[in-house]
Design an enzyme around this catalytic site. Sequence first.
Site, mmCIF file in Angstrom:
data_model
loop_
_atom_site.group_PDB
_atom_site.id
_atom_site.type_symbol
_atom_site.label_atom_id
_atom_site.label_comp_id
_atom_site.label_asym_id
_atom_site.label_seq_id
_atom_site.Cartn_x
_atom_site.Cartn_y
_atom_site.Cartn_z
ATOM 1 N N ASP A 35 0.842 -1.210 0.000
ATOM 2 C CA ASP A 35 0.000 0.000 0.000
ATOM 3 C C ASP A 35 0.868 1.248 0.000
ATOM 4 O OD1 ASP A 35 -2.522 -0.972 -0.093
ATOM 5 O OD2 ASP A 35 -3.053 -0.509 1.980
ATOM 6 N N LYS A 56 -3.944 3.023 -3.008
ATOM 7 C CA LYS A 56 -5.217 3.582 -3.476
ATOM 8 C C LYS A 56 -5.651 4.737 -2.586
ATOM 9 C CE LYS A 56 -7.695 -0.344 -1.517
ATOM 10 N NZ LYS A 56 -8.233 0.197 -0.305
ATOM 11 N N MET A 168 -7.780 10.390 8.942
ATOM 12 C CA MET A 168 -8.303 10.914 7.680
ATOM 13 C C MET A 168 -9.048 12.228 7.888
ATOM 14 S SD MET A 168 -9.461 7.312 5.927
ATOM 15 C CE MET A 168 -9.627 6.307 7.397
HETATM 16 N N1 SAH Z 1 -4.441 1.225 8.961
HETATM 17 C C1 SAH Z 1 -3.839 2.532 9.186
HETATM 18 C C2 SAH Z 1 -4.816 3.639 8.905
HETATM 19 C C3 SAH Z 1 -5.222 3.754 7.458
HETATM 20 S S1 SAH Z 1 -6.299 5.097 7.181
HETATM 21 C C4 SAH Z 1 -3.303 2.595 10.609
HETATM 22 O O1 SAH Z 1 -3.612 1.719 11.410
HETATM 23 O O2 SAH Z 1 -2.555 3.515 10.908
HETATM 24 C C5 SAH Z 1 -5.162 6.346 6.633
HETATM 25 C C6 SAH Z 1 -5.021 7.421 7.680
HETATM 26 O O3 SAH Z 1 -4.151 6.986 8.717
HETATM 27 C C7 SAH Z 1 -4.418 8.708 7.192
HETATM 28 O O4 SAH Z 1 -5.375 9.547 6.566
HETATM 29 C C8 SAH Z 1 -3.918 9.322 8.483
HETATM 30 O O5 SAH Z 1 -4.976 9.900 9.218
HETATM 31 C C9 SAH Z 1 -3.446 8.088 9.235
HETATM 32 N N2 SAH Z 1 -2.007 7.839 9.055
HETATM 33 C C10 SAH Z 1 -1.439 6.778 8.470
HETATM 34 N N3 SAH Z 1 -0.089 6.859 8.549
HETATM 35 C C11 SAH Z 1 0.180 8.004 9.218
HETATM 36 C C12 SAH Z 1 1.371 8.643 9.663
HETATM 37 N N4 SAH Z 1 2.580 8.127 9.431
HETATM 38 N N5 SAH Z 1 1.248 9.806 10.342
HETATM 39 C C13 SAH Z 1 0.054 10.340 10.625
HETATM 40 N N6 SAH Z 1 -1.106 9.780 10.232
HETATM 41 C C14 SAH Z 1 -1.043 8.633 9.550
#
Ligand code: SAH
Length: 244
Positions: A35, A56, A168
Amino acid sequence: MKGKVWLVGAGPGDPELLTLKAVRALSMADVVLIDDLVNPAVLEHCKNARVLPVGKRGGCRSTPQAFIQRLMLRYARQGKCVVRLKGGDPCIFGRGSEEAEWLKDRAIDAEIVNGITAGLAGATNCSIPLTLRGVARGVTLVTAHTQDDSSLNWQALAQSGTTLVVYMGVAKLDEVASSLIAAGMRSDMPVAMIESASLPEQRECRSNLAQMSQSAKAFELKSPAILVIGEVAQTAVASIAAQA
Ligand code: SAH
């Protein structure tokens, strides 16, 4: 030989936050579907894997979900060890369980491997204790973005007394702030916005509920970022030490 799909959480970005189990799955992988929020540095644990990017993200060129699922199925049926590498934890806003069910319905062995979710990593990296004793009795993870445009129960969130961690949310700061204020949360509730958590480019912007949208603009906050809303968001390391 029967194939298998590992749905693996790659953590928030820092490759050192990968679990040992994730490392083992990567070292066995024949195919890795990666991803776009995953730091490609974690691929150093692969031995002979073919790597296919299947990002995506909203707004960008995207790989349809159905196509990704068919790819996993095809390789698993060829007897391959497939790793589907997802950002953070596969089951936190990540469809991990849906994909596992879909594969199991097709008689494919699927296993989910935890990852450190971005919300928890971001807060801890910024020394924000999400469940600080005497201050926050819990933490609620929410997404500001839904596919069906259903709305959150802001009233319940505002009154929960838990720290809110919003995923998000960068494009929805106005909506989040106005909804929580309308639901009775104090407008000067501390907020921390953490961009690129755990990566070298991590940035952190502190504000409060009423001003967070403005602060984010001035700061040029970019996705990926999480929002931490609650008293703990103004906690400094010193005050944690004082409580200990
Ligand atoms: N499965 C992921 C979340 C996916 S949804 C998890 O557990 O972290 C995607 C969202 O995750 C982004 O819009 C943001 O809000 C957050 N996100 C993912 N990686 C990030 C990072 N390194 N720093 C801050 N927010 C992050």
